[in-house]
Write an enzyme that holds these catalytic residues in place. Structure first.
Site, PDB file in Angstrom:
ATOM      1  N   THR A 190       0.853  -1.194   0.000  1.00  0.00           N
ATOM      2  CA  THR A 190       0.000   0.000   0.000  1.00  0.00           C
ATOM      3  C   THR A 190       0.889   1.244   0.000  1.00  0.00           C
ATOM      4  O   THR A 190       1.999   1.237   0.547  1.00  0.00           O
ATOM      5  CB  THR A 190      -0.941   0.042   1.222  1.00  0.00           C
ATOM      6  OG1 THR A 190      -0.185   0.235   2.418  1.00  0.00           O
ATOM      7  CG2 THR A 190      -1.774  -1.221   1.324  1.00  0.00           C
ATOM      8  N   GLY A 191       0.401   2.291  -0.653  1.00  0.00           N
ATOM      9  CA  GLY A 191       1.220   3.499  -0.755  1.00  0.00           C
ATOM     10  C   GLY A 191       2.508   3.204  -1.495  1.00  0.00           C
ATOM     11  O   GLY A 191       3.594   3.586  -1.057  1.00  0.00           O
ATOM     12  N   GLY A 192       2.366   2.564  -2.632  1.00  0.00           N
ATOM     13  CA  GLY A 192       3.562   2.160  -3.400  1.00  0.00           C
ATOM     14  C   GLY A 192       3.824   3.032  -4.600  1.00  0.00           C
ATOM     15  O   GLY A 192       4.534   2.628  -5.516  1.00  0.00           O
ATOM     16  N   THR A 193       3.261   4.242  -4.592  1.00  0.00           N
ATOM     17  CA  THR A 193       3.415   5.082  -5.788  1.00  0.00           C
ATOM     18  C   THR A 193       4.608   6.027  -5.712  1.00  0.00           C
ATOM     19  O   THR A 193       5.051   6.537  -6.745  1.00  0.00           O
ATOM     20  CB  THR A 193       2.138   5.913  -6.032  1.00  0.00           C
ATOM     21  OG1 THR A 193       1.869   6.705  -4.864  1.00  0.00           O
ATOM     22  CG2 THR A 193       0.948   5.004  -6.305  1.00  0.00           C
ATOM     23  N   GLY A 224       8.318   7.136  -3.042  1.00  0.00           N
ATOM     24  CA  GLY A 224       9.123   6.897  -1.843  1.00  0.00           C
ATOM     25  C   GLY A 224       9.416   5.431  -1.559  1.00  0.00           C
ATOM     26  O   GLY A 224       9.752   4.645  -2.442  1.00  0.00           O
ATOM     27  N   ILE A 225       9.271   5.082  -0.289  1.00  0.00           N
ATOM     28  CA  ILE A 225       9.654   3.756   0.201  1.00  0.00           C
ATOM     29  C   ILE A 225       8.834   2.656  -0.494  1.00  0.00           C
ATOM     30  O   ILE A 225       9.370   1.620  -0.902  1.00  0.00           O
ATOM     31  CB  ILE A 225       9.451   3.703   1.738  1.00  0.00           C
ATOM     32  CG1 ILE A 225      10.479   4.608   2.425  1.00  0.00           C
ATOM     33  CG2 ILE A 225       9.536   2.264   2.254  1.00  0.00           C
ATOM     34  CD1 ILE A 225      10.169   4.925   3.900  1.00  0.00           C
ATOM     35  N   GLY A 226       7.533   2.876  -0.632  1.00  0.00           N
ATOM     36  CA  GLY A 226       6.679   1.864  -1.258  1.00  0.00           C
ATOM     37  C   GLY A 226       7.041   1.624  -2.705  1.00  0.00           C
ATOM     38  O   GLY A 226       7.037   0.477  -3.180  1.00  0.00           O
ATOM     39  N   SER A 239       7.790   3.977  12.428  1.00  0.00           N
ATOM     40  CA  SER A 239       8.716   5.113  12.346  1.00  0.00           C
ATOM     41  C   SER A 239       9.571   5.156  13.598  1.00  0.00           C
ATOM     42  O   SER A 239       9.109   4.770  14.685  1.00  0.00           O
ATOM     43  CB  SER A 239       7.934   6.428  12.258  1.00  0.00           C
ATOM     44  OG  SER A 239       8.816   7.531  12.401  1.00  0.00           O
ATOM     45  N   TYR A 256       1.160  12.079  14.942  1.00  0.00           N
ATOM     46  CA  TYR A 256       1.926  11.175  14.070  1.00  0.00           C
ATOM     47  C   TYR A 256       2.621  10.097  14.915  1.00  0.00           C
ATOM     48  O   TYR A 256       2.542   8.903  14.614  1.00  0.00           O
ATOM     49  CB  TYR A 256       2.960  11.976  13.275  1.00  0.00           C
ATOM     50  CG  TYR A 256       3.819  11.121  12.360  1.00  0.00           C
ATOM     51  CD1 TYR A 256       3.316  10.655  11.142  1.00  0.00           C
ATOM     52  CD2 TYR A 256       5.124  10.777  12.709  1.00  0.00           C
ATOM     53  CE1 TYR A 256       4.095   9.868  10.305  1.00  0.00           C
ATOM     54  CE2 TYR A 256       5.904   9.995  11.868  1.00  0.00           C
ATOM     55  CZ  TYR A 256       5.392   9.545  10.666  1.00  0.00           C
ATOM     56  OH  TYR A 256       6.164   8.760   9.844  1.00  0.00           O
TER      57      TYR A 256
HETATM   58  N1  LIG Z   1      10.410   9.333   4.765  1.00  0.00           N
HETATM   59  C1  LIG Z   1      10.626   9.278   6.084  1.00  0.00           C
HETATM   60  O1  LIG Z   1      11.488   9.971   6.615  1.00  0.00           O
HETATM   61  C2  LIG Z   1       9.811   8.349   6.946  1.00  0.00           C
HETATM   62  C3  LIG Z   1      10.206   8.156   8.262  1.00  0.00           C
HETATM   63  C4  LIG Z   1       9.488   7.303   9.082  1.00  0.00           C
HETATM   64  C5  LIG Z   1       8.373   6.648   8.580  1.00  0.00           C
HETATM   65  N2  LIG Z   1       7.996   6.848   7.303  1.00  0.00           N
HETATM   66  C6  LIG Z   1       6.806   6.132   6.824  1.00  0.00           C
HETATM   67  O2  LIG Z   1       7.100   5.487   5.615  1.00  0.00           O
HETATM   68  C7  LIG Z   1       5.893   5.286   4.885  1.00  0.00           C
HETATM   69  C8  LIG Z   1       6.132   5.691   3.452  1.00  0.00           C
HETATM   70  O3  LIG Z   1       6.411   7.077   3.437  1.00  0.00           O
HETATM   71  P1  LIG Z   1       7.411   7.740   2.395  1.00  0.00           P
HETATM   72  O4  LIG Z   1       8.454   8.423   3.161  1.00  0.00           O
HETATM   73  O5  LIG Z   1       7.781   6.805   1.328  1.00  0.00           O
HETATM   74  O6  LIG Z   1       6.458   8.917   1.866  1.00  0.00           O
HETATM   75  P2  LIG Z   1       5.735   9.178   0.491  1.00  0.00           P
HETATM   76  O7  LIG Z   1       6.721   9.249  -0.603  1.00  0.00           O
HETATM   77  O8  LIG Z   1       4.827  10.318   0.740  1.00  0.00           O
HETATM   78  O9  LIG Z   1       4.911   7.840   0.271  1.00  0.00           O
HETATM   79  C9  LIG Z   1       3.697   7.608   0.896  1.00  0.00           C
HETATM   80  C10 LIG Z   1       2.874   6.747  -0.030  1.00  0.00           C
HETATM   81  O10 LIG Z   1       1.620   6.490   0.578  1.00  0.00           O
HETATM   82  C11 LIG Z   1       0.607   6.967  -0.293  1.00  0.00           C
HETATM   83  N3  LIG Z   1      -0.538   7.365   0.473  1.00  0.00           N
HETATM   84  C12 LIG Z   1      -0.651   8.392   1.346  1.00  0.00           C
HETATM   85  N4  LIG Z   1      -1.881   8.424   1.848  1.00  0.00           N
HETATM   86  C13 LIG Z   1      -2.550   7.388   1.291  1.00  0.00           C
HETATM   87  C14 LIG Z   1      -3.850   6.903   1.403  1.00  0.00           C
HETATM   88  N5  LIG Z   1      -4.761   7.496   2.188  1.00  0.00           N
HETATM   89  N6  LIG Z   1      -4.196   5.819   0.681  1.00  0.00           N
HETATM   90  C15 LIG Z   1      -3.311   5.218  -0.141  1.00  0.00           C
HETATM   91  N7  LIG Z   1      -2.071   5.645  -0.300  1.00  0.00           N
HETATM   92  C16 LIG Z   1      -1.696   6.725   0.408  1.00  0.00           C
HETATM   93  C17 LIG Z   1       1.251   8.083  -1.055  1.00  0.00           C
HETATM   94  O11 LIG Z   1       0.557   8.400  -2.229  1.00  0.00           O
HETATM   95  P3  LIG Z   1       0.082   9.896  -2.595  1.00  0.00           P
HETATM   96  O12 LIG Z   1       0.532  10.833  -1.508  1.00  0.00           O
HETATM   97  O13 LIG Z   1       0.662  10.168  -3.916  1.00  0.00           O
HETATM   98  O14 LIG Z   1      -1.389   9.759  -2.637  1.00  0.00           O
HETATM   99  C18 LIG Z   1       2.595   7.435  -1.342  1.00  0.00           C
HETATM  100  O15 LIG Z   1       2.490   6.462  -2.346  1.00  0.00           O
HETATM  101  C19 LIG Z   1       4.818   6.094   5.605  1.00  0.00           C
HETATM  102  O16 LIG Z   1       4.039   5.213   6.377  1.00  0.00           O
HETATM  103  C20 LIG Z   1       5.623   7.024   6.485  1.00  0.00           C
HETATM  104  O17 LIG Z   1       4.923   7.404   7.646  1.00  0.00           O
HETATM  105  C21 LIG Z   1       8.686   7.687   6.465  1.00  0.00           C
END
Ligand SMILES: NC(=O)c1ccc[n+]([C@@H]2O[C@H](COP(=O)([O-])OP(=O)(O)OC[C@H]3O[C@@H](n4cnc5c(N)ncnc54)[C@H](OP(=O)(O)O)[C@@H]3O)[C@@H](O)[C@H]2O)c1
Length: 249
Positions: free
Chosen positions: A12-15, A17-19, A137, A150
């Protein structure tokens, strides 16, 4: 041998960043990969960079009817889920005294309520040997000021993962979490911070992290691949920090 050969993976959320990085890694490792996202624009952009074999599904992780539809799609198209990577999440930071109900609901719906119900709804498709991963996180382990909701969502998710690990171990299902530290992804550009404040936040984070840098998405994806694969066959209930040491700093 490819670590996920023949496996069905849902991220989920694979569009972005990490996903997105995990979708690439899991596909390279031999999995049939399904990716969900809520935003048609980022889904289209992901479509362009992912292999054409990766299947994209529009579904909002914070809306229960969308999660029902997502699980039903997986059931129809693949019949089972071997790797469930519950990764979608949002970040938005406010001091506790400024957080209103809308702020709470926005974050909790996507970061905690959605993951809980997705895991519950997906259970009938998870068989012996399946692996469930939650993206938590480092914040859930620490007490960073101005991140109350958060942090609460991610600490709750870590607790949920441990409970599910205990409840589902008799079925042969492993449940683990990955706790990223600061990772350079689009999540920071969605915080709504002015460029100057964002730069200041990034600099202070770099100074706090013992390895003195942000991580990259693929460093988290590689850890996810390990936990998803049979290389981690005796690991469950674990929270793996991919954070440059921030949890213990
Ligand atoms: N980056 C960091 O420093 C960090 C640190 C700790 C934890 N995390 C966690 O890592 C995970 C991935 O985050 P990321 O850093 O890769 O950020 P990201 O690039 O914003 O990726 C988040 C992904 O989740 C999707 N998303 C958000 N809300 C959603 C929803 N309601 N339904 C379906 N998809 C949704 C986003 O898509 P769209 O926004 O395009 O819709 C995007 O594909 C998150 O759970 C975040 O809390 C990140």
């Amino acid at each position: 041998m490819a670590k996920l050969n023949g496996k069905i993976a849902l991220i989920t959320g694979g569009t972005t960043g990490i996903g997105l990085a995990a979708a690439k890694r899991f596909h390279e490792a031999g999995a049939r990969v399904f990716v969900s996202g809520r935003n048609p624009k980022t889904l289209d952009e992901a479509r362009k960079v992912l292999s054409k074999d990766v299947e994209l599904i529009l579904a909002d992780s914070g809306k229960l009817p969308d999660l029902d539809r997502l699980v039903s799609e997986l059931k129809t198209r693949a019949g089972r889920i071997d790797v469930l990577f519950v990764n979608a999440g949002i970040a938005n930071f406010l001091p506790a005294e400024a957080a209103d109900e809308a702020h709470w609901d926005d974050i909790m719906n996507v970061n905690l309520k959605g993951p809980f119900f997705l895991a519950q709804k997906a259970l009938p498709l998870l068989g012996k040997g399946a692996s469930v991963l939650f993206t938590t996180s480092v914040a859930g382990q620490r007490g960073f000021a101005s991140t109350a909701v958060y942090t609460t969502s991610k600490a709750g998710l870590a607790g949920l993962a441990r409970v599910l690990a205990a409840e589902w171990a008799p079925r042969g299902i492993r449940v683990n979490s990955i706790a990223p530290g600061p990772i350079a992804t689009p999540i920071y550009s969605k915080l709504g911070l002015p460029a100057k404040d964002l730069a200041g936040f990034e600099l202070s984070m770099q100074q706090r992290v013992p390895l003195h840098r942000f991580g990259v998405d693929d460093e988290v994806a590689k850890a996810a691949l390990f936990l998803a694969s049979d290389d981690a066959s005796f690991i469950t209930g674990e929270e793996l920090f991919v954070d440059g040491g921030l949890a213990i700093a």
